[in-house]
Design a protein around this motif. Sequence first.
Motif, PDB file in Angstrom:
ATOM      1  N   ARG A   1     -28.105  41.606  -2.839  1.00 18.78           N
ATOM      2  CA  ARG A   1     -27.187  41.231  -1.771  1.00 18.78           C
ATOM      3  C   ARG A   1     -27.449  41.976  -0.463  1.00 18.78           C
ATOM      4  NH1 ARG A   1     -20.999  40.631  -3.311  1.00 18.78           N
ATOM      5  NH2 ARG A   1     -21.937  38.835  -4.328  1.00 18.78           N
TER       6      ARG A   1
ATOM      7  N   ALA B   1     -23.993  36.991   4.740  1.00 15.68           N
ATOM      8  CA  ALA B   1     -23.454  36.842   3.392  1.00 15.68           C
ATOM      9  C   ALA B   1     -24.304  35.945   2.506  1.00 15.68           C
ATOM     10  CB  ALA B   1     -22.020  36.309   3.468  1.00 15.68           C
ATOM     11  N   TYR B   2     -24.907  34.896   3.088  1.00 13.57           N
ATOM     12  CA  TYR B   2     -25.515  33.859   2.252  1.00 13.57           C
ATOM     13  C   TYR B   2     -26.999  33.619   2.491  1.00 13.57           C
ATOM     14  CZ  TYR B   2     -20.664  32.791   1.169  1.00 13.57           C
ATOM     15  OH  TYR B   2     -19.356  32.884   0.769  1.00 13.57           O
TER      16      TYR B   2
ATOM     17  N   HIS C   1     -29.484  39.281   5.095  1.00 16.05           N
ATOM     18  CA  HIS C   1     -28.530  40.158   4.421  1.00 16.05           C
ATOM     19  C   HIS C   1     -28.320  41.441   5.217  1.00 16.05           C
ATOM     20  CE1 HIS C   1     -27.843  37.616   1.153  1.00 16.05           C
ATOM     21  NE2 HIS C   1     -28.750  38.045   0.296  1.00 16.05           N
TER      22      HIS C   1
ATOM     23  N   MET D   1     -21.599  34.863   8.338  1.00 17.23           N
ATOM     24  CA  MET D   1     -21.947  33.904   7.298  1.00 17.23           C
ATOM     25  C   MET D   1     -23.409  34.035   6.903  1.00 17.23           C
ATOM     26  SD  MET D   1     -19.260  32.116   6.452  1.00 17.23           S
ATOM     27  CE  MET D   1     -19.922  30.613   5.746  1.00 17.23           C
TER      28      MET D   1
ATOM     29  N   GLU E   1     -18.715  40.710   2.789  1.00 18.81           N
ATOM     30  CA  GLU E   1     -19.254  40.935   4.132  1.00 18.81           C
ATOM     31  C   GLU E   1     -18.151  41.313   5.108  1.00 18.81           C
ATOM     32  OE1 GLU E   1     -21.791  41.374   7.237  1.00 18.81           O
ATOM     33  OE2 GLU E   1     -22.270  41.157   5.121  1.00 18.81           O
TER      34      GLU E   1
ATOM     35  N   SER F   1     -16.057  37.256  -3.343  1.00 19.10           N
ATOM     36  CA  SER F   1     -17.127  36.380  -2.876  1.00 19.10           C
ATOM     37  C   SER F   1     -17.999  37.126  -1.880  1.00 19.10           C
ATOM     38  CB  SER F   1     -16.538  35.139  -2.199  1.00 19.10           C
ATOM     39  OG  SER F   1     -15.876  35.502  -0.985  1.00 19.10           O
ATOM     40  N   ALA F   2     -19.222  36.611  -1.652  1.00 18.05           N
ATOM     41  CA  ALA F   2     -20.134  37.240  -0.701  1.00 18.05           C
ATOM     42  C   ALA F   2     -19.521  37.302   0.692  1.00 18.05           C
ATOM     43  CB  ALA F   2     -21.458  36.475  -0.670  1.00 18.05           C
ATOM     44  N   TRP F   3     -18.785  36.249   1.053  1.00 15.54           N
ATOM     45  CA  TRP F   3     -18.154  36.227   2.379  1.00 15.54           C
ATOM     46  C   TRP F   3     -17.102  37.326   2.497  1.00 15.54           C
ATOM     47  CZ3 TRP F   3     -17.967  35.107   7.246  1.00 15.54           C
ATOM     48  CH2 TRP F   3     -16.759  35.040   7.920  1.00 15.54           C
TER      49      TRP F   3
END
Length: 540
Positions: free
Chosen positions: A352, A297-298, A303, A294, A508, A503-505
């Motif tokens: 990212r 990702a955020y 990162h 997590m 990842e 999504s970023a999650w």
Amino acid sequence: MRVATLLATNERYLPHCRVAIASMLEHISAGNEYVVYVFHGGMPEKALALLRAMGREHVRVESVCVRERLRDTMRELLWYTREIYFRLMAADVLPEEDKVLYMDCDVIVREDVARLYAEDIGDALLGAYVYPGREADMNAALGTDVQAVFNSGVLLFNLRKWREIGLFERCMEVLERYPTLPCPDQDALAIVCSGRVAPLDHRWNLVTMPPNRHGLYMNGIAHMAAAVKPWTGSGDTNYALYYDVAKRLGVLPPRETPPQTWPGAWWAHRRFSGVRPAPLRAAARRAAGLACAMAAAYVPRCHRYLRHLRVRVTRRCPGECAHCEMLCPRSRGLAEIDASQLMRDLDSLFARFRVGELYLTGGEPFARPDFAAILRHVLKHSQACVVVETAGLAAPAPDVLPLLRDARVRVESHGRAVAWETPVDAGSRKAPQLRWVWADFGPLARRDCAEDELYWQTRACGANELFYADGRLFACPRMALGLESGAFPESACAFVEVRREKSAWRVERALEAMAQKRCLEACRYCLRGTTAFVPVPPEV
């Protein structure tokens, strides 16, 4: 001619030592006599019998125990065991030899070593493949006056000169004086032999680091010097040379499915190793791993760090190289990659991920007229080191030349830094041309993988670097280009891509899946040879 060779091993490395010797014996000449010395610190008789059994007509394999000559200064460091120092004893242990060829156990010989043994190194203490320009860093770190830094995996020893200067004792003094040398035996030799090193042709020590994307070396000596060896993983196409010999010798590593991990697994494993009972420990590790995912990702400063990332900036190339994995002839019918869209995709990528080395590849990057704008944009919007991968088939445009002077930029051709026929000078009347360096690597050949080799090749697919094309991250360029050319459907690989609309999650998690070492079931297609995709059935 009598050819004396030397290797050093322990019982754990004995199978790989035998593979190296077997590869050498496949290329010997009938008119020569060969003696193979194997230094060891003590091994069971059964292991020594395996070595002696490799002898044949005109070939003698002799094991030599050097346990009594070990010194306290021979420290083990990281993956360096005490066997790395055995080569330093050669002049004292082999008084009857005036010249010997030393090889590490992680080599595969592709031609008669008698040609290397016959090299005249004069009064030099040894012959080696010299790393140009590396001596400055070593001198600055140690305050020495080393004139040549080399790789010690393949060396030609002048033992007569060694005895004259007492090289073994002098190396021991260096190890005592500098107890923290990063490559102890190699650095000690560089310090003692400074100024008396004869350079050898590069083909005699072809150091392969994953990934080598350009085919198989077919001559000289391939040296698998990476931390990931053929018997622990894959990712280097030259490793197929090892598997080929190992299978005939009966020492091919057993197939196994590596354990799956998750983001932050190693940190969580260490942090919660003392938690009891076991179910609570497992739950703590899993929770910590998910928390790391997590954060990656955020949280911007957390990162994911992409050590090596290749970005295709063009589909165009003047050449039609059979060994090239980029399939440029197939891409010629497609529209050129739009520069503005490429730069927008790169901006999204840099926002990212943290990128260590960004490889700008093609096609031939220098063949693109607006390559200067792309390179300038990358340098402005990222902190990554930039490597321009070129086949040497086009000269850089005048507006590109000033950018190549940037300290963060280097140009490579087939994995090596290029040389220039004229200085890189934007004001020069004569445009600099890349010196053709492909001949330095020797001839290449396309080669299909046998089933056993294919297992090891796909096991590490995507573990070494990622490929970025058309706004998406791929586990391997083969899949990206195969999809583009219609060679197979998108469903062919379970780890084919990370879509930019996820999504970023999810990105990842998909990246973590691509980074797993996995068995053949994870990828049902593989590039067999270099130009044709052949479907591979799932592993039973």
